[in-house]
Design an enzyme around this catalytic site. Sequence first.
Site, PDB file in Angstrom:
ATOM      1  N   SER A  99     -76.994  59.411 -46.547  1.00  0.00           N
ATOM      2  CA  SER A  99     -76.761  59.555 -45.113  1.00  0.00           C
ATOM      3  C   SER A  99     -75.630  60.525 -44.801  1.00  0.00           C
ATOM      4  CB  SER A  99     -76.484  58.195 -44.484  1.00  0.00           C
ATOM      5  OG  SER A  99     -75.420  57.559 -45.167  1.00  0.00           O
ATOM      6  N   ASP A 153     -68.433  51.649 -38.286  1.00  0.00           N
ATOM      7  CA  ASP A 153     -68.836  52.688 -39.232  1.00  0.00           C
ATOM      8  C   ASP A 153     -67.619  53.556 -39.528  1.00  0.00           C
ATOM      9  OD1 ASP A 153     -69.781  54.839 -40.640  1.00  0.00           O
ATOM     10  OD2 ASP A 153     -71.444  55.303 -39.279  1.00  0.00           O
ATOM     11  N   HIS A 173     -69.621  57.599 -41.910  1.00  0.00           N
ATOM     12  CA  HIS A 173     -70.191  58.813 -41.317  1.00  0.00           C
ATOM     13  C   HIS A 173     -69.203  59.378 -40.308  1.00  0.00           C
ATOM     14  CE1 HIS A 173     -73.524  56.058 -42.461  1.00  0.00           C
ATOM     15  NE2 HIS A 173     -73.838  57.138 -43.156  1.00  0.00           N
TER      16      HIS A 173
END
Length: 440
Positions: free
Chosen positions: A158, A412, A415
């Site tokens: 990702s 998160d 990312h």
Amino acid sequence: MGVYKPLDPRSQKPSSKTPGCFLSKPVCVWLVLGFLSLALLHLLCCSPAATQQAVLSPLRQYINSTYSFVASVPGEGNQQNCSYSEGRWVWAPGHAQRYNATECNVKERQDCIRNGRPDTGYLDWRWQPAGGCPLPAFDAGAFLAAVRGKHVAFIGDSMARNQAQSLICLLSAAFPYRLLHRDAGPQRHNFWGYAFPSHDVRVSYYWAPFLVRGKGKPEDDGIKENHVHLDAPGDRWGADADTIDVAVLAAGHWLLNGAIYYNGSEVIGTHNAPPEFSNHTKIGYAWPLHMAYRKAVERLSSGGRPRTVVLATFSPSHFEGRPIDSPTACTKMEPYKEGERELEWIFKEVRDVVYDEAELARARAAAAAGGATRIEVLDVTTLAAMRPDGHPSVYMNYHPFQHGVPEKMLSDCLHFCLPGPVDTFNEILVQILKKRRWNQ
Ligand SMILES: *[C@@H]1O[C@H](CO)[C@@H](O)[C@H](O)[C@H]1NC(C)=O
Ligand SMILES: *[C@@H]1O[C@H](CO)[C@@H](O)[C@H](O)[C@H]1NC(C)=O
Ligand SMILES: *[C@@H]1O[C@H](CO)[C@@H](O)[C@H](O)[C@H]1NC(C)=O
Ligand SMILES: *[C@@H]1O[C@H](CO)[C@@H](O)[C@H](O)[C@H]1NC(C)=O
Ligand SMILES: *[C@@H]1O[C@H](CO)[C@@H](O)[C@H](O)[C@H]1NC(C)=O
């Protein structure tokens, strides 16, 4: 909020002055160019042919070695030998406010502005590489010119997707584009491709969290373990490899997590696997990571197609021991300063795996007939590690505080927000791709 600003090259010049010139930089450059032309003219009409040849040949080579003539003038960013991997983040208001992520289809969880992230300070920084080399702001035209007629594929986990989506946003803010294909449903962010017809360029993303063939948690969180085949490239990208000219590989997070590893049908070892697999040899994460990169590069070096393979290094997370469901897992509002925080040894080790594999692959490419595969390292580890402020944090969810402040909430801290620090990965990628002319 005025976040979206179209690219304006005038506002994105590096601020360093050309040494020894008291005029503005563009004026200096044109003066230098003017002088060079006069000198050339003199040479051409008033010197013997041999001298002309002696002077013109290195000059032609010099011009050939870079894409744009102006960019090759010393002082104006001759990036032949710049390293972008170490440096510091310097305050540059608005530098990273480059596009509206909602308009370029990024994963909703990384569209921090849409999700209501109120602060924008994380968009006010640019990367200043150590040693004084400037890193120019992303130039979509320069990127597309450097890969004219090529298929650029991002392959990996990702973080590879984060960078691929950043590139689509940066390019589509400046050039017309067309969606070529996109999987339906839950895989819609995992397999897609866009065309940029002005330069006959294709950019695709292939979800391959282990790079090689793998099954398990990435598809279904209910599965307890991952089964990874170190002897076979990922199925989707492996099937398309013969169409790819430029591959950007990024992986590591899933391999650190662990799996049961196979060669053919034989289990060759495990890392971090459930107890029922404990009768197999424990092989750690480093060796499988080496093998996964090696297999991927091997596939991308086969078939006789000249390719550029860019190995991106590990981009670390900033949970720093805090639980993933803590609303304050990563709430820092500024980058780390140079030397403020030592890179964890495990992140260094994972970065070293990439450098080792790049070196090995270069040696193999040089030994192979033709040596058609160009191997580059895109080292983002330090610059990413210094940006704890650039993650979605709780703004991975849409307006997370609209119903009050819950005690537990997923964050998160891996990312990056789009736009955000991951755009810098692509600023460096452009420099890598235009560093040398295609030697093909
Ligand atoms: C420069 O590039 C042109 C066209 O690509 C080529 O014909 C020429 O030989 C090159 N010159 C040098 C000195 O490399
Ligand atoms: C390029 O950089 C390397 C490593 O920083 C250095 O050792 C080398 O001398 C440099 N080469 C030139 C031509 O400047
Ligand atoms: C981004 O684009 C979306 C969709 O066009 C729009 O609704 C939104 O207001 C824009 N956001 C900003 C910050 O301009
Ligand atoms: C798998 O087995 C083959 C044949 O024995 C061997 O050449 C190869 O190196 C092995 N691959 C891995 C990843 O262990
Ligand atoms: C390990 O255990 C599994 C499951 O019980 C079994 O299928 C496998 O053959 C065993 N492997 C070894 C090397 O003993």
